[in-house]
Write an enzyme that holds these catalytic residues in place. Structure first.
Site, PDB file in Angstrom:
ATOM      1  N   HIS A 188      -3.248   4.248  -2.654  1.00 22.57           N
ATOM      2  CA  HIS A 188      -4.228   3.437  -1.923  1.00 22.57           C
ATOM      3  C   HIS A 188      -4.828   4.244  -0.771  1.00 22.57           C
ATOM      4  O   HIS A 188      -6.015   4.156  -0.476  1.00 22.57           O
ATOM      5  CB  HIS A 188      -3.567   2.181  -1.356  1.00 22.57           C
ATOM      6  CG  HIS A 188      -2.989   1.266  -2.402  1.00 22.57           C
ATOM      7  ND1 HIS A 188      -1.645   1.017  -2.505  1.00 22.57           N
ATOM      8  CD2 HIS A 188      -3.583   0.528  -3.377  1.00 22.57           C
ATOM      9  CE1 HIS A 188      -1.421   0.161  -3.497  1.00 22.57           C
ATOM     10  NE2 HIS A 188      -2.582  -0.148  -4.046  1.00 22.57           N
ATOM     11  N   LEU A 201       0.823  -1.209   0.000  1.00 28.69           N
ATOM     12  CA  LEU A 201       0.000   0.000   0.000  1.00 28.69           C
ATOM     13  C   LEU A 201       0.862   1.265   0.000  1.00 28.69           C
ATOM     14  O   LEU A 201       1.901   1.329   0.646  1.00 28.69           O
ATOM     15  CB  LEU A 201      -0.949   0.000   1.205  1.00 28.69           C
ATOM     16  CG  LEU A 201      -1.938  -1.174   1.263  1.00 28.69           C
ATOM     17  CD1 LEU A 201      -2.920  -0.982   2.430  1.00 28.69           C
ATOM     18  CD2 LEU A 201      -2.710  -1.353  -0.039  1.00 28.69           C
ATOM     19  N   HIS A 202       0.380   2.258  -0.733  1.00 27.14           N
ATOM     20  CA  HIS A 202       1.098   3.529  -0.866  1.00 27.14           C
ATOM     21  C   HIS A 202       0.091   4.683  -0.822  1.00 27.14           C
ATOM     22  O   HIS A 202      -1.102   4.456  -0.542  1.00 27.14           O
ATOM     23  CB  HIS A 202       1.928   3.534  -2.140  1.00 27.14           C
ATOM     24  CG  HIS A 202       1.143   3.149  -3.381  1.00 27.14           C
ATOM     25  ND1 HIS A 202       0.038   3.851  -3.815  1.00 27.14           N
ATOM     26  CD2 HIS A 202       1.299   2.125  -4.253  1.00 27.14           C
ATOM     27  CE1 HIS A 202      -0.439   3.302  -4.912  1.00 27.14           C
ATOM     28  NE2 HIS A 202       0.300   2.232  -5.189  1.00 27.14           N
ATOM     29  N   GLN A 216      -8.975  -0.341 -16.347  1.00 28.06           N
ATOM     30  CA  GLN A 216      -9.587  -1.195 -15.320  1.00 28.06           C
ATOM     31  C   GLN A 216     -10.874  -0.555 -14.795  1.00 28.06           C
ATOM     32  O   GLN A 216     -11.919  -1.219 -14.682  1.00 28.06           O
ATOM     33  CB  GLN A 216      -8.588  -1.391 -14.188  1.00 28.06           C
ATOM     34  CG  GLN A 216      -9.146  -2.013 -12.932  1.00 28.06           C
ATOM     35  CD  GLN A 216      -8.038  -2.314 -11.929  1.00 28.06           C
ATOM     36  OE1 GLN A 216      -7.305  -3.265 -12.090  1.00 28.06           O
ATOM     37  NE2 GLN A 216      -7.918  -1.499 -10.910  1.00 28.06           N
TER      38      GLN A 216
HETATM   39  P1  AMP Z   1      -3.214  -2.180  -7.028  1.00 21.44           P
HETATM   40  O1  AMP Z   1      -2.898  -2.525  -5.606  1.00 21.44           O
HETATM   41  O2  AMP Z   1      -2.040  -1.648  -7.800  1.00 21.44           O
HETATM   42  O3  AMP Z   1      -3.967  -3.269  -7.749  1.00 21.44           O
HETATM   43  O4  AMP Z   1      -4.215  -0.957  -6.957  1.00 21.44           O
HETATM   44  C1  AMP Z   1      -5.367  -1.000  -6.158  1.00 21.44           C
HETATM   45  C2  AMP Z   1      -6.203   0.224  -6.449  1.00 21.44           C
HETATM   46  O5  AMP Z   1      -5.418   1.392  -6.165  1.00 21.44           O
HETATM   47  C3  AMP Z   1      -6.640   0.329  -7.918  1.00 21.44           C
HETATM   48  O6  AMP Z   1      -7.978   0.787  -7.968  1.00 21.44           O
HETATM   49  C4  AMP Z   1      -5.689   1.340  -8.475  1.00 21.44           C
HETATM   50  O7  AMP Z   1      -6.207   2.058  -9.565  1.00 21.44           O
HETATM   51  C5  AMP Z   1      -5.483   2.259  -7.282  1.00 21.44           C
HETATM   52  N1  AMP Z   1      -4.239   3.007  -7.404  1.00 21.44           N
HETATM   53  C6  AMP Z   1      -2.995   2.521  -7.622  1.00 21.44           C
HETATM   54  N2  AMP Z   1      -2.104   3.529  -7.746  1.00 21.44           N
HETATM   55  C7  AMP Z   1      -2.801   4.677  -7.595  1.00 21.44           C
HETATM   56  C8  AMP Z   1      -2.453   6.060  -7.630  1.00 21.44           C
HETATM   57  N3  AMP Z   1      -1.197   6.483  -7.822  1.00 21.44           N
HETATM   58  N4  AMP Z   1      -3.443   6.971  -7.451  1.00 21.44           N
HETATM   59  C9  AMP Z   1      -4.719   6.564  -7.246  1.00 21.44           C
HETATM   60  N5  AMP Z   1      -5.107   5.285  -7.207  1.00 21.44           N
HETATM   61  C10 AMP Z   1      -4.171   4.348  -7.383  1.00 21.44           C
END
Ligand code: AMP
Length: 295
Positions: free
Chosen positions: A50, A46-47, A166
């Site tokens: 998230h 998580l960053h 997505q």
């Molecule tokens: P992931 O863990 O990469 O599958 O991402 C989980 C959710 O976080 C997805 O809906 C992504 O679009 C969203 N997400 C990932 N990176 C970002 C970002 N930099 N800004 C906003 N949402 C993000």
């Protein structure tokens, strides 16, 4: 009453634990109003992106469930499934700090007790843009999102605009298949230098990270050329990428945000400028909305 807590969230590993935790969230408020449950699906590591999704979920709902699941079904052969970053303790700490009520972190065999024979098909929309170089990826994404929606049963689910294809596909699935959930998009969170925050940024060497900046720079150049019509936008964006030898372009496209089809040369209005490129072996994606003026 908002179920934002400052205590550790309940960590559910099994379907039974999840059902119990969600049932507890569903108990009506003191005023007899049904509680609104929001789901934030993630693959962990998580960053700040998230975190923005979780905060939006807490603004709109009474209680937030974060799922952490690296979904094997959406990774192709030779992709990074085995080395995808896993930082579970830090993830739970972030969820605790943000007031998440439940973390659903199942093992693969909890989600897929056997190899699924019936899956969701993303169709034509899933073969464009990222789908062209990641065949089957969006079928895997939609299948796991469908399962998570059924397992958690949220009122709303929050996704990032960073993964624009997505998000468009999830919205289509929900409307085409009449799923009783509201989908919410959250703008992309960026580092101060413009790089879209991503779990995969952890793979980048310092030199690759510098090269990676060309992707967001290309999008800004494209957006700044909006008065040049679609051709001007495409030319400005690709010129920036062509000048960066450290990036290998997968695609840069100016598309209709709903159909993901390339907009025609006489198009005017809101379009999605989306790109993907490799820095070393790391695949990066990014996008922005461009309001294109008539050429
Ligand atoms: P992931 O863990 O990469 O599958 O991402 C989980 C959710 O976080 C997805 O809906 C992504 O679009 C969203 N997400 C990932 N990176 C970002 C970002 N930099 N800004 C906003 N949402 C993000």
């Amino acid at each position: 009453m908002n179920l934002r807590t400052r205590t550790r969230p309940v960590v559910a590993r099994t379907r039974g634990e999840l059902a119990k935790a969600v049932a507890a969230l569903r108990r009506p408020t003191g005023h007899g109003r049904a509680r609104i449950v929001a789901l934030v699906p993630t693959m962990g590591a998580l960053h700040e992106g998230h975190r923005a999704l979780i905060r939006r979920a807490l603004e709109l709902g009474d209680a937030v469930v974060v799922s952490i699941f690296v979904n094997p079904l959406q990774f192709g052969p030779g992709e990074d499934l085995d080395r995808y970053p896993r930082t579970f303790d830090a993830d739970v700490a972030m969820c605790a700090a943000e007031g998440v009520a439940v973390v659903f972190a199942p093992a693969p065999d909890v989600v897929y007790p056997e190899r699924p024979r019936v899956t969701v098909t993303a169709g034509e929309l899933g073969s464009r843009l990222c789908g062209a170089s990641r065949p089957g990826h969006f079928d895997g994404v939609l299948t796991v999102v469908m399962k998570l929606l059924h397992l958690v049963g949220p009122d709303l689910a929050v996704f990032g605009e960073k993964d624009a294809q997505q998000l468009a596909l999830v919205r289509r699935m929900v409307s085409d298949l009449d799923l009783p959930v509201h989908i919410v998009g959250v703008p992309t969170v960026r580092d101060p230098d413009g790089l879209a925050v991503s779990s995969r940024n952890a793979y980048l060497s310092p030199a690759e990270r510098r090269s990676a900046l060309a992707l967001s720079r290309a999008l800004r150049a494209g957006a700044a050329a909006a008065r040049g019509g679609p051709a001007g936008v495409r030319a400005a964006a690709t010129a920036v990428l062509a000048a960066e030898p450290g990036l290998r372009l997968d695609y840069m496209a100016l598309v209709d945000p709903g159909t993901l089809e390339e907009v025609p040369e006489d198009f005017a209005g809101a379009a999605l400028l989306a790109g993907a490129a490799y820095a070393g072996t790391t695949r990066l994606i990014d996008n922005t909305t461009v309001t294109v003026a008539p050429a």
